[in-house]
Every structure is written in structure tokens, then in C-alpha cells.
Design an enzyme around this catalytic site. Sequence first.
Site, PDB file in Angstrom:
ATOM      1  N   ASP A   1      -2.847   8.179   3.224  1.00 35.31           N
ATOM      2  CA  ASP A   1      -2.588   6.852   3.999  1.00 35.31           C
ATOM      3  C   ASP A   1      -3.511   5.853   5.087  1.00 35.31           C
ATOM      4  O   ASP A   1      -3.845   6.637   5.527  1.00 35.31           O
ATOM      5  CB  ASP A   1      -0.832   6.788   4.074  1.00 35.31           C
ATOM      6  N   GLU A   2      -3.159   4.382   5.042  1.00 31.94           N
ATOM      7  CA  GLU A   2      -3.934   3.965   6.144  1.00 31.94           C
ATOM      8  C   GLU A   2      -5.519   5.216   6.651  1.00 31.94           C
ATOM      9  O   GLU A   2      -5.929   5.426   7.671  1.00 31.94           O
ATOM     10  CB  GLU A   2      -3.198   4.623   7.511  1.00 31.94           C
TER      11      GLU A   2
ATOM     12  N   GLN B   1      -8.199  -3.653   8.394  1.00 30.98           N
ATOM     13  CA  GLN B   1      -7.605  -2.960   9.661  1.00 30.98           C
ATOM     14  C   GLN B   1      -7.380  -1.380  10.381  1.00 30.98           C
ATOM     15  O   GLN B   1      -6.305  -1.140  11.651  1.00 30.98           O
ATOM     16  CB  GLN B   1      -5.770  -2.774   9.362  1.00 30.98           C
TER      17      GLN B   1
ATOM     18  N   ARG C   1       1.413  -9.370  10.243  1.00 35.04           N
ATOM     19  CA  ARG C   1       2.462  -9.030  10.797  1.00 35.04           C
ATOM     20  C   ARG C   1       3.839 -10.082  10.436  1.00 35.04           C
ATOM     21  O   ARG C   1       4.762  -9.496  10.117  1.00 35.04           O
ATOM     22  CB  ARG C   1       3.324  -8.870  12.259  1.00 35.04           C
TER      23      ARG C   1
ATOM     24  N   LYS D   1       0.811  -1.464   0.116  1.00 36.84           N
ATOM     25  CA  LYS D   1      -0.045   0.058  -0.593  1.00 36.84           C
ATOM     26  C   LYS D   1       0.853   1.050   0.163  1.00 36.84           C
ATOM     27  O   LYS D   1       0.928   2.177  -0.757  1.00 36.84           O
ATOM     28  CB  LYS D   1      -0.721  -0.028   1.329  1.00 36.84           C
ATOM     29  N   THR D   2       1.495   1.091   0.593  1.00 39.03           N
ATOM     30  CA  THR D   2       2.439   2.429   0.709  1.00 39.03           C
ATOM     31  C   THR D   2       3.124   3.043  -0.442  1.00 39.03           C
ATOM     32  O   THR D   2       3.890   3.415  -1.518  1.00 39.03           O
ATOM     33  CB  THR D   2       3.445   2.362   2.246  1.00 39.03           C
TER      34      THR D   2
END
Length: 726
Positions: free
Chosen positions: A217-218, A248, A599, A32-33
Site C-alpha cells: 500500500d502507499e 501524495q 482530505r 486504493k485500500t
Amino acid sequence: MDILDRLNPRQHQAVTASDGPVLVLAGPGSGKTRVLTHRVAYLVTHHDVYPWRIMAVTFTNKAAREMRERLVDLLGASRAGELTLGTFHATCARILRREAPHVGISRDYVIFDTSDQLNVVKKAVRELNLDEKKYRPRAILNAISRAKNELIGPLEYKPESYYEEVVRRVYERYQAILHTNNAFDFDDLLMSVTRLFDDHPDILEKYQEKYRYVLVDEFQDTNMAQYVLVLQLTARWRNLFCVADEDQSIYRWRGADYRNISRLRDDFENLTQIVLEQNYRSTQTILDTGRAIIRHNRNRVDKSLFTERGQGAKIVTYEAFDENDEAQYVIDQIMGLQARGAARYGDCAVMYRTNAQSRAFEDAFIRAGLPYKLVGATRFYARREVKDILAYLRLIHNPTDSVSLARVINTPTRGIGQKTLGQLERVADKRGVPAWDILRELDRSGRDASPFGTRARKALGTFAMMMKGWLALTDHSSVVQLMDAVLEQSEYRSYILDGTEEGQERWDNLMELRGVAAEYEDMTLTEFLADVALVSDVDNLSDDVNAPTLLTLHAAKGLEFPVVFITGLEEGILPHQRSFDDPEEMAEERRLMYVGVTRAKDLLYLIRAFRRTSRGQSDVSDPSRFLDDVPKELLKGRPGVSGRRVTQSDASRWRSSLSPRREPKRESRQPQFRAGQRVHHPQFGEGIVVESKLQRDDEQVTVVFEELGIKRLLASFAKLKPLKDQ
DNA sequence: CTAGTCAGGCTTTTT
DNA sequence: GCCTGACTAG
């Protein structure tokens, strides 16, 4: 080489999507980033957008730094340095500083953190003559914060109960205190900017023109204030690019609302939506585990994540006796992995729901002589000594800051107690000036009308003299020089260095703070204080030490580790007790678990303890419901069975540590079995009862078997036979 | 005014 | 089990 060459076709498509609003929905480990940074680079290199026209916002400084590093890679340092990149809070803080005159606050305002805020609430509660027991400052602060996140000011706050009426009154007072202290809290940073934009269309337009491209982002972690901010900024050019993963979303408690994703769909009718399902981080086993857990949540787009990394190792489960056994098991595993060359210490992460759980791990790591990295816990900037020195600096920076004044005026003790401080505040109030004005004139005016006794007057005068000395230094001194002067002259140094180990530790923390100040050599005090308020511990996580990381599940978001231990998988811990009666909160616990699972790159351990001591009370716990969701075929060995043989001495150790058995509640029946009793089972062999409790119309017996470890059995099913006692 | 003792409550998670 | 606030002796 073109910047897009490093992307796969799906990511490529996401990055080059239309000029209009774009929403990228993507699972964990999908890049994503990377997509977001490439989008920035793409705009700059393919569309000739000036970097300074771009604003990219994230939630943590760490994420911001990661983005900046990638962009330096893609664009070169000078162009990457031009764009506005940072957290929502830091970005707003900067805007407010620039537009301070329009906000009605001075440019050198300070930011109050949570403990400052709490002090302000307490002060307000006392001023309103309210009972602190009944109106707990913590709860009131939460209510105020919630209101601010919804952009409800004290004037718009509509109480619907008497309690809320009290909240409203405290809120009003709270804001007034912040204002007289020239301070903002975290929530104000956001709310004030949206207000500013609402009230001054010309200023909004200026920023709309400057930031023609906004990237978030997020996005699932945005709260109402942040969402409105995004709407305001993009209203004109509508160049919005968001990446999000609703699974998330773990910050509901601080106002985040993942429904902002669907609001986005409503507010931008030509929104291009792209879903990324490929994962580049984890093995298929880990992804399947994650999916099995998250699929129980409603109202979500079910993504079927896939990877090309193969099936990988099975999930390891372990049931420890208590939190110490849990920690020991983790250490044994980590050491084993390192010894076998399967993983390095630094590849491992130990995750838990609450910070309090870190203690057992720290103790065990220290005992084992194994280094570790701890994220969070008592956060560095929340430590008493650090806050004290920062309060001194804040007071020097802004002598009217009464919260900082109250903190340091008698730290270390110099004979200015509650009474004197109260008198000082009252005199200041009566004259309508900051307390500092009274102090400043005190030694000069000899015998004025102030009520202080000779002793108090002398003490106050000495403090005022000290302050004046520091204020004179500010013009030509660096932050470090100022800090040194404070540490010496306030006698804080000798106060903290009392010869104890703890004192040395506190002093070391201060030296660390000094090091931070030294790093920004030509930073002004104003900049230093602003920066310090907005950083957190996770941001400073160094990865150059080869040691396992201990951290909360919240702190783990955005990180990845080859080996992950999720610990404390018990009802009441994960999911947390507080989520039991609210389905929304329970859904969030599930997402938290999901974040933890995803993770892991290669190896995942799911661990629980049979007994856990919390708040000084030891209690037996049930396995987390999330454990039941993991498909058995993904687990290594039999679920719920200890990985090692339970010995006779284990059994007696466990038994002896049990607290006296509680009487079954409201039950007249007596259990057939009792703790310590030896029993026999046709398949499992001989064992010892650890606990037995009545359950509806059956009896649940917990037995330690010599071969198999702990088992929970229903008496009616499990043909358990008591053996003769001794 | 300080420094000590004691009772009570409490913690999810953080920018 | 730990921190905070209340209370007390010097």
C-alpha cells in the site's frame, strides 16, 4: 454475495488483473485500500491462495488495522487472521526476531526510537572527542539515517568531505554502541533484513516460498531499503501488487522516493498498470482545487479526477489577523456549522504544517470550552515520564542496555550523578563487561578495587538491589505487575506526583500506559516492548468522541473529514521556509497541500494569518503561493477579503500590536506611507495603513479598510490619498 | 551531588 | 517561547 460485487468496473478490473506484477495508480479517495484488500480476498476466494502465503505491507499501524478490519469483513476473522499484515518496520522486526541467530544479535533485542538514537549519537560524538557545537548530533543522525535508508553501512560509507569523514567515524561508533546494547534503530530493522537476505540465500528462499504474494500500500512512500526488500521477496514468484499515488508522496525527508514507481516499471517489464481516476470522497469543487494546485508539479501523470458527487460548496477563504484570530475564526465556524446542523464537531478537522501551530488552536479550544482531539504534538510515547518507565522496563528486560540504564539510574534522583555514572562506565569499559555486571557484584564484594566513595557505593548498591528484586519478578509476573513494582519501589510515583497539575497529568499518562499493558494480559515483556516501539499516536485516534481533530498535514494522510480547515497558508509555513531553495522540496510542499485539500469531503476552508508569532517573534507574512493557484471561480466571495467587517477598534488593535517598523533594508528612499496613517481610496473608502514597505521601484502598502478588511496595494496603482492625521 | 539560574539555539514533517 | 547545556551556590 461475491466479494467483487461492491466494486465498480474499473476497480473490478484492477483487482482481477493478471497474476503477474500489477501497479495501480490512483488519486485520493479512489478506494486504493479497498482495491488492495479486495485483491487479497480475491486471491483467497477465487484462486485458492492460502492467506498465510500473503504479505500485505503498509506504512502505518492505522492503515494496517483498517485493512485487517476490511479483510475480516470479506474473509471472516479466522482466515483474515492468518495473513501477514502490517507495517514494513513491524514485519521486519518479526523476521529479525525469528532469524536473530543469523543476524548476530540476541532474540530479545530492543528498538531504539529517535531520542534513544540521539543519545547514542551524542555518546559517540563525545567518545570521539568531537565538538558537539560543530558536529551537531541531530545533523549527524540524519546523515546516518540517510545512509541506512540507502543501504550503506558504516564500512561502505564513502566520505566526500571532512565533515562526512566525521559522520563515518560517528556512524561506526554508533553502530558499535547499538550492538553492545543489543539494540536496533528503525532503519536497522529494514537494512538488517535486506542484509540477511543477501547473505543467506537459503533464508531468503524460505521467505520467498512462504510469501508468494506481496502487496504494498502507499508504494510511493517506499525508500530504497523497502524497495530492495520488495524486490528480494518477489524475485521468485513475481506476484507483486502495489497501489500508489505519486501526488501524495510526502515522506521524501525520511528517505521515501516516489521514483521507485518508475523503477518498478523498469524492474518488472510485464507490469500491468491501471489508473483509477474516479473519486468517491470529495465534491468536484474540492477536486478541482486540488488539481489546480498539484498540476504545477513536473514529472507526474496528470490524473483528471472526477466525482459523481456534484459541484458542492465553494471554497471558503479567510484572512485572519494573527494565529489567535485564526483559531477563533475556526472555532466560530465549527460552532456555527454544528448549530446549523450542517456538520457535527467530529466532522471537522483542523490541519497545519508544523506541530507548533497547534498551540494557538488548543488554547482557543480550551477557552471556548470546546473539546478537541489532538494528534501528534508531543507524542505519547515520547513523553518524558513514559520514556522513563519504559526505560526501567527495558533495563529489566535487558540489563546490559546502557542507554536505558543511564536514563533511569538517577531518575528520580538518588545521589548517582554524572561523576559516579562516568566512573561506573569507565570501570565497565576497562573490564570489558556491561555496566550492570559491575553493579550486580557491587554490594557483594565489599571492598573491591572500584573507585566509588562510600556514598556513591551505597547509592549504587541500593539501585542494584532494587533491580535484582525486579529481575526476580520477571518470571512469574505480568507486565502490569512489573510496572506497578517499578512505580512504587523506584519512588517514581511520589517523584512525579508533586501536587502540581502537571504532575497529575504525567501520572495520568503513566496510568494510560499501564492500561495499554493491561490490555495485552498474556503478553510477555519482550512483546510488549517491541509493540510499543512501533506504534504511534495517529494509530490510536479514536473516532467515538464528537470533537474536532487537530493534526498536521502529514498525519492527515489516509484520513477524510466532511469539513477541513487548512490553516497557516503563508509563505514560510506552507510552503515551509526550508523548501525555498530546493525545487524538489518545494514540490513536496505542494503535494502536502494537495493531500490536505483532498482530505475534505464537502467543505474546505483555506485560512491564513496576516501576522504570526513564531519563536517568540511576531512577523508579517505573505499569503501562500498555493492560494494563488486556486481558481477564483471556486472561491466563495472575494479572495483575500475577510469574511467579516473590520471595525475601527480592530484597526487600532492591529496597529498597536505592530512592532516598531523596521527600516527598509539597503533602501535610501522613504516610503510615502507609514503604519497607523489614515488613507482614502477611491473605491475601497477609508482605511488605516498597517504596514508599508518599499518593493523594487514601488511601494507596497497594506491597508485595513473599514468595509473590506485587509488589502495589499501598490502605491503607484492604487490612487491612495493620505488623510490629514487626526 | 542537587537544584537553581541563565544564555543560546532552534523544529518541518515520523516509522 | 521552550528546551538544552553550562555554570554556580549550598
